[in-house]
Design an enzyme around this catalytic site. Structure first.
Site, PDB file in Angstrom:
ATOM      1  N   GLY A  49       0.822  -1.201   0.000  1.00  0.00           N
ATOM      2  CA  GLY A  49       0.000   0.000   0.000  1.00  0.00           C
ATOM      3  C   GLY A  49       0.856   1.250   0.000  1.00  0.00           C
ATOM      4  O   GLY A  49       1.839   1.364  -0.733  1.00  0.00           O
ATOM      5  N   GLY A  50       0.487   2.204   0.872  1.00  0.00           N
ATOM      6  CA  GLY A  50       1.212   3.478   0.936  1.00  0.00           C
ATOM      7  C   GLY A  50       2.680   3.290   1.228  1.00  0.00           C
ATOM      8  O   GLY A  50       3.510   4.134   0.854  1.00  0.00           O
ATOM      9  N   GLY A  89      20.064   9.804 -33.133  1.00  0.00           N
ATOM     10  CA  GLY A  89      19.574  10.373 -31.875  1.00  0.00           C
ATOM     11  C   GLY A  89      20.489  10.042 -30.713  1.00  0.00           C
ATOM     12  O   GLY A  89      20.634  10.838 -29.774  1.00  0.00           O
ATOM     13  N   ALA A  90      21.112   8.877 -30.775  1.00  0.00           N
ATOM     14  CA  ALA A  90      21.986   8.488 -29.671  1.00  0.00           C
ATOM     15  C   ALA A  90      23.231   9.380 -29.643  1.00  0.00           C
ATOM     16  O   ALA A  90      23.742   9.715 -28.573  1.00  0.00           O
ATOM     17  CB  ALA A  90      22.389   7.032 -29.810  1.00  0.00           C
TER      18      ALA A  90
HETATM   19  C1  HXC Z   1      -3.246  -2.927  10.556  1.00  0.00           C
HETATM   20  C2  HXC Z   1      -2.072  -4.790   9.920  1.00  0.00           C
HETATM   21  C3  HXC Z   1      -1.959  -4.283   8.597  1.00  0.00           C
HETATM   22  C4  HXC Z   1      -2.544  -3.006   8.314  1.00  0.00           C
HETATM   23  C5  HXC Z   1      -0.965  -6.179   8.689  1.00  0.00           C
HETATM   24  N1  HXC Z   1      -1.450  -5.966   9.902  1.00  0.00           N
HETATM   25  N2  HXC Z   1      -1.251  -5.163   7.860  1.00  0.00           N
HETATM   26  N3  HXC Z   1      -2.715  -4.119  10.887  1.00  0.00           N
HETATM   27  N4  HXC Z   1      -3.173  -2.377   9.338  1.00  0.00           N
HETATM   28  N5  HXC Z   1      -2.458  -2.422   7.106  1.00  0.00           N
HETATM   29  C6  HXC Z   1      -1.326  -6.826  11.098  1.00  0.00           C
HETATM   30  C7  HXC Z   1      -2.125  -8.119  10.990  1.00  0.00           C
HETATM   31  O1  HXC Z   1      -3.456  -7.894  11.363  1.00  0.00           O
HETATM   32  C8  HXC Z   1      -1.375  -9.002  11.964  1.00  0.00           C
HETATM   33  O2  HXC Z   1      -1.758  -8.640  13.274  1.00  0.00           O
HETATM   34  C9  HXC Z   1       0.063  -8.564  11.801  1.00  0.00           C
HETATM   35  O3  HXC Z   1       0.017  -7.256  11.193  1.00  0.00           O
HETATM   36  C10 HXC Z   1       0.848  -9.484  10.877  1.00  0.00           C
HETATM   37  O4  HXC Z   1       0.141  -9.622   9.661  1.00  0.00           O
HETATM   38  P1  HXC Z   1      -0.084 -11.035   8.952  1.00  0.00           P
HETATM   39  O5  HXC Z   1      -1.116 -10.833   7.898  1.00  0.00           O
HETATM   40  O6  HXC Z   1      -0.337 -12.078   9.991  1.00  0.00           O
HETATM   41  O7  HXC Z   1       1.361 -11.284   8.342  1.00  0.00           O
HETATM   42  P2  HXC Z   1       1.754 -11.907   6.939  1.00  0.00           P
HETATM   43  O8  HXC Z   1       1.008 -13.188   6.725  1.00  0.00           O
HETATM   44  O9  HXC Z   1       3.242 -11.939   6.925  1.00  0.00           O
HETATM   45  O10 HXC Z   1       1.228 -10.880   5.822  1.00  0.00           O
HETATM   46  C11 HXC Z   1       1.741  -9.546   5.784  1.00  0.00           C
HETATM   47  C12 HXC Z   1       0.953  -8.663   4.773  1.00  0.00           C
HETATM   48  C13 HXC Z   1      -0.566  -8.768   5.115  1.00  0.00           C
HETATM   49  C14 HXC Z   1       1.229  -9.195   3.364  1.00  0.00           C
HETATM   50  C15 HXC Z   1       1.492  -7.273   4.876  1.00  0.00           C
HETATM   51  O11 HXC Z   1      -0.747  -8.505   6.502  1.00  0.00           O
HETATM   52  C16 HXC Z   1      -1.383  -7.806   4.338  1.00  0.00           C
HETATM   53  O12 HXC Z   1      -1.712  -8.064   3.161  1.00  0.00           O
HETATM   54  N6  HXC Z   1      -1.747  -6.666   4.956  1.00  0.00           N
HETATM   55  C17 HXC Z   1      -2.543  -5.642   4.317  1.00  0.00           C
HETATM   56  C18 HXC Z   1      -1.745  -4.968   3.265  1.00  0.00           C
HETATM   57  C19 HXC Z   1      -2.482  -3.860   2.569  1.00  0.00           C
HETATM   58  O13 HXC Z   1      -3.410  -4.067   1.795  1.00  0.00           O
HETATM   59  N7  HXC Z   1      -2.104  -2.612   2.894  1.00  0.00           N
HETATM   60  C20 HXC Z   1      -2.690  -1.482   2.253  1.00  0.00           C
HETATM   61  C21 HXC Z   1      -3.272  -0.612   3.237  1.00  0.00           C
HETATM   62  S1  HXC Z   1      -3.968   0.787   2.334  1.00  0.00           S
HETATM   63  P3  HXC Z   1      -1.792  -9.693  14.493  1.00  0.00           P
HETATM   64  O14 HXC Z   1      -2.341  -8.891  15.630  1.00  0.00           O
HETATM   65  O15 HXC Z   1      -2.694 -10.793  14.040  1.00  0.00           O
HETATM   66  O16 HXC Z   1      -0.373 -10.116  14.693  1.00  0.00           O
HETATM   67  C22 HXC Z   1      -2.698   1.909   2.174  1.00  0.00           C
HETATM   68  C23 HXC Z   1      -3.156   3.222   1.615  1.00  0.00           C
HETATM   69  C24 HXC Z   1      -2.289   3.751   0.549  1.00  0.00           C
HETATM   70  O17 HXC Z   1      -1.601   1.700   2.530  1.00  0.00           O
HETATM   71  C25 HXC Z   1      -2.527   3.106  -0.769  1.00  0.00           C
HETATM   72  C26 HXC Z   1      -1.659   3.723  -1.803  1.00  0.00           C
HETATM   73  C27 HXC Z   1      -1.583   2.910  -3.038  1.00  0.00           C
END
Ligand code: HXC
Length: 513
Positions: free
Chosen positions: A169-170, A403-404
């Site tokens: 994401g961000g 051009g190069a």
């Molecule tokens: C809050 C989060 C989180 C998030 C992960 N966690 N991402 N908590 N906000 N964005 C937490 C999980 O709930 C979990 O908590 C712990 O972190 C570990 O995550 P897991 O999923 O168990 O780990 P893993 O299997 O290694 O996977 C990691 C990951 C996955 C690939 C990063 O967590 C994931 O896909 N997260 C979301 C990614 C995403 O879509 N982010 C975009 C956000 S929008 P616990 O308590 O269970 O340990 C954004 C806006 C800007 O960023 C967009 C611009 C383009």
């Protein structure tokens, strides 16, 4: 006081041990180091000083009251690398997945401000799930604060990003805005939306590695400049890269006493084949000419038809841009244009002189390149070199067509010093294509068209082949023997090292993007 100091120490210990054994081992099981281990391995021993360790989130919704942790999933501070100061942050995946909330963002923004105010490089160590979902708009706005600072710091201090886990994401854009992105095979993943979202939204099944692993970004997208096997290898590369860079745009790069002289190297006379169709590896020239072992290649696996990187020439840091005849004959295409332009602009920002080693048949023709915008991308090279005020030296080794030639060699467009080998071949295009166009009717009418084509080609080459016509116009400053390359390039550099050039006052230019 004794009690208070004890309390302080206990609090600090609690922060240091906040991960707990379970969290540390979960990180190790994923093949990753913890945020603290990374800092310790990257920096000079005992040089780290943490800033804002007690900061924590202010949000209590969605069970966050139970997940509040001092530090808020990121360690920030400053330390030293090879004795020189750097500011850095290291995201802690073991706390809330290293996700970025309001206070996490504030900590990073503060470090960015300190790096700018003190004119020091910024190192961003990313291991994060992106915007913290529980903090909603506060997380998103936090990214806004960081990206704005990344953008304003661009060209003032070097910004290096290490992707050491997910960067989702961000989280990708602070890296996307920085000067260099380092990734580690097997653990780094960089994407704006992960495989789960892609499956839900687009129905496409794709694994994490294929979507955003180190190889994808080092070879296909060009987002990563370096891909390493281990985190330690990555830290070593970061330390090495910094050894070529000034601390900021107002300093010059560090000089290092050379360990070889300027003696001739006869072996170089044999590197460039006389047959224009024959290829060779331009790394051989680079290794022979610049200070021993000093070449650090950047974007090594991306757009391999051009080689770029930093090296030292008799102790002085230079940026090298070299066509690679061994890959796609060294043509310029869209990706090569982006690679060159980005590198040239980086060097110009940080007072690193440029040396071009030229052997290219020109821009790549073809409808795919045209449709994908070779005009827009190719223009970036012209813009970047024209804009650059650092010393710029060209060595035309063999082909410099069309051009190069304009983009990479032409005196009046951009270059301070143009050298050429006797094998230089400078023309609007190669003899075959040129003769086929200007003598099309004559060749068609000839009794023996093939024989006439060969005759005309010979005449064309007599006129344009070699560097001497260009030298007679003053567009090649000196013709040199390959064996003398190191000495001649250094003398050219030495003569213009302190050059001052200015550009028209403006808000900013509008580079074709
Ligand atoms: C809050 C989060 C989180 C998030 C992960 N966690 N991402 N908590 N906000 N964005 C937490 C999980 O709930 C979990 O908590 C712990 O972190 C570990 O995550 P897991 O999923 O168990 O780990 P893993 O299997 O290694 O996977 C990691 C990951 C996955 C690939 C990063 O967590 C994931 O896909 N997260 C979301 C990614 C995403 O879509 N982010 C975009 C956000 S929008 P616990 O308590 O269970 O340990 C954004 C806006 C800007 O960023 C967009 C611009 C383009």
């Amino acid at each position: 006081m004794e009690e208070l100091v004890k309390d302080l120490e206990a609090r600090k210990r609690a922060i240091r041990e906040r991960d707990g054994e379970k969290r540390v081992s979960s990180q190790h099981k994923k093949g990753k180091l913890t945020a603290w281990e990374r800092i310790e391995r990257l920096l000079d021993r005992d040089s780290f000083s943490e800033i804002n360790p007690f900061v924590t989130t202010r949000v209590t919704d969605f069970g966050m009251d139970k997940k509040r942790m001092p530090g808020d999933a990121v360690i920030t501070g400053y330390g030293r690398i090879n004795g020189r100061k750097v500011y850095l942050f290291s995201q802690d995946f073991t706390t809330l997945g290293g996700s970025l909330g309001e206070m996490h963002a504030q900590k990073i923004a503060r470090i960015q401000d300190l790096a700018m105010a003190n004119g020091c490089p910024l190192i961003q160590m990313n291991d994060s799930g992106g915007a913290r979902i529980q903090e909603g708009i506060l997380s998103l706005n936090g990214y806004g604060a960081i990206f704005k600072r990344n953008s304003l710091a661009s060209g003032v201090i070097p910004q290096l990003s290490l992707i050491l886990g997910p960067s989702a994401g961000g989280a990708v854009y602070a890296s996307g805005l920085s000067d260099f992105v380092f990734m580690v095979r097997g653990i780094s993943r960089m994407y704006i939306t992960g495989p789960d979202v892609i499956k839900r939204v687009a129905g496409e099944e794709i694994g994490h590695e294929e979507l955003g692993g180190a190889d994808v970004h080092a070879q296909v997208s060009g987002v990563a400049h370096f891909a390493h096997e281990t985190e330690d290898e990555c830290f070593k590369a970061v330390r090495r890269l910094l050894s070529y860079l000034p601390q900021n745009a107002y300093e010059v790069p560090p000089y290092r006493e050379p360990d070889r002289g300027l003696a001739s190297d006869e072996a170089l006379d044999k590197v460039i084949p006389l047959d224009p169709e024959e290829s060779y590896d331009v790394h051989e020239v680079i290794e022979a000419v610049f200070d021993a072992g000093s070449f650090m290649e950047i974007h090594e696996e991306y757009a391999m038809n051009v080689v770029v990187g930093l090296a030292r020439l008799n102790g002085h840091v230079v940026g090298i841009v070299a066509n690679q005849p061994e890959f796609m004959a060294g043509v310029l295409d869209i990706n090569a244009s982006d690679k060159i332009a980005r590198f040239v602009r980086f060097c110009d920002c940080f007072n690193i002189p440029l040396v071009n080693l030229i052997d290219t048949p020109g821009y790549l023709p073809g409808s795919t390149q045209e449709f994908d915008g070779i005009i827009r991308h190719g223009a970036k090279i012209l813009y970047a070199y024209s804009e650059a005020t650092v010393p710029k030296i060209v060595l035309i080794m063999r082909k410099a067509y069309g051009g190069a030639y304009i983009a990479l060699c032409s005196r009046d467009m951009a270059y301070d010093r143009v050298l050429a080998y006797p094998t230089a071949d400078i023309a609007v295009m190669g003899a075959e294509g040129a003769v086929a166009i200007i003598f099309r009717k004559e060749i068609a009418a000839a009794q023996d068209p093939e024989k006439r084509l060969e005759e005309l080609k010979r005449q064309y080459l007599e006129k344009f082949g070699g560097p001497y016509l260009s030298a007679s116009y003053g567009l090649v400053d000196q013709v040199i023997a390959p064996a003398e390359t190191r000495r001649e390039l250094f003398r050219a550099l030495d003569s213009i090292l302190e050059k001052q050039e200015s550009r028209p006052e403006k808000k900013h230019g509008n580079i074709p993007l």
